[in-house]
Design a protein around this motif. Structure first.
Motif, short mmCIF file in Angstrom:
data_model
loop_
_atom_site.label_atom_id
_atom_site.label_comp_id
_atom_site.label_asym_id
_atom_site.label_seq_id
_atom_site.Cartn_x
_atom_site.Cartn_y
_atom_site.Cartn_z
N ILE A 6 40.40 46.09 22.89
CA ILE A 6 40.86 46.42 24.24
C ILE A 6 41.53 45.23 24.92
O ILE A 6 42.60 45.40 25.53
CB ILE A 6 39.72 47.02 25.08
N PRO A 7 40.98 43.99 24.86
CA PRO A 7 41.69 42.89 25.53
C PRO A 7 43.12 42.70 25.03
O PRO A 7 44.03 42.45 25.82
CB PRO A 7 40.82 41.66 25.23
N TRP A 8 43.33 42.84 23.72
CA TRP A 8 44.69 42.68 23.20
C TRP A 8 45.58 43.84 23.64
O TRP A 8 46.75 43.64 24.00
CB TRP A 8 44.68 42.55 21.68
N PRO A 54 44.96 35.12 26.73
CA PRO A 54 43.63 35.63 27.08
C PRO A 54 42.70 34.45 27.34
O PRO A 54 42.79 33.42 26.66
CB PRO A 54 43.20 36.39 25.82
N LEU A 55 41.83 34.56 28.34
CA LEU A 55 40.92 33.46 28.65
C LEU A 55 39.48 33.78 28.30
O LEU A 55 38.83 33.06 27.55
CB LEU A 55 41.01 33.08 30.13
N THR A 72 39.59 38.10 31.80
CA THR A 72 40.58 37.31 32.54
C THR A 72 41.65 36.81 31.59
O THR A 72 41.38 36.54 30.41
CB THR A 72 39.94 36.11 33.26
N PHE A 73 42.85 36.71 32.12
CA PHE A 73 43.97 36.20 31.34
C PHE A 73 44.94 35.50 32.28
O PHE A 73 44.91 35.68 33.50
CB PHE A 73 44.68 37.33 30.57
N VAL A 74 45.80 34.67 31.69
CA VAL A 74 46.80 33.91 32.43
C VAL A 74 48.18 34.38 32.05
O VAL A 74 48.46 34.62 30.87
CB VAL A 74 46.67 32.39 32.12
N LEU A 109 42.57 52.23 29.79
CA LEU A 109 41.83 51.11 29.22
C LEU A 109 40.97 50.34 30.21
O LEU A 109 39.91 49.85 29.85
CB LEU A 109 42.81 50.13 28.56
N ALA A 110 41.44 50.17 31.45
CA ALA A 110 40.74 49.25 32.33
C ALA A 110 40.98 49.58 33.79
O ALA A 110 41.82 50.40 34.14
CB ALA A 110 41.19 47.82 32.04
#
Length: 146
Positions: A6-8, A54-55, A72-74, A109-110
């Motif tokens: 999911i993060p990707w 991605p953090l 969290t991501f930048v 997804l989110a």
């Protein structure tokens, strides 16, 4: 075959969303022309670019279940300093990123993205660019193992 984590998948959707940042779409810059998911060396002759990093994925303190994650991501923006208005361009780029992602939902997804912080950097690591790092967060639920 395993599914994309999911993060990707969130990063891929955010990448697609950031690609709409064009003057033709009423943004201040054309930062959406080069949006990357992987880092690459910067050449001062390059045009401005955005890179997503991605953090962290964490179990939030107020999670409703053990499968909930805070992610969290930048979004990092690089603008070459050879431009006469590099400082203005990086500030415009930050505004464009926020405008494009303000409340953006990567459904199903989110939850909607939330801006958390932006930091302006002048010539990071000695490269001939100004940079901005814009931090976003969201939450999602993992699918439990089968």
């Amino acid at each position: 075959m395993a599914e994309t984590p999911i993060p990707w998948a969130i990063l891929e959707l955010v990448q697609a969303r950031l690609r709409i940042i064009r003057r033709a779409n009423d943004y201040r810059t054309d930062s959406g022309r080069d949006v990357r998911l992987e880092p690459a060396p910067f050449d001062p002759n390059d045009t401005a670019r955005l890179t997503l990093y991605p953090l962290a994925s964490v179990l939030p303190d107020d999670a409703g279940s053990t499968s909930e994650r805070g992610f969290t991501f930048v979004v990092e923006a690089l603008v070459p300093v050879r431009l006469d208005n590099a400082q203005q361009r990086i500030v415009d780029t930050i505004a464009d990123i926020e405008d494009a992602l303000d409340g953006y939902t990567q459904a199903p997804l989110a939850l909607p993205l939330q801006f958390q912080e932006s930091v302006l950097l002048d010539r990071p690591d000695g490269i001939a660019a100004m940079a901005a790092q814009v931090l976003f967060g969201t939450r999602y639920r993992r699918e439990l193992s089968r």
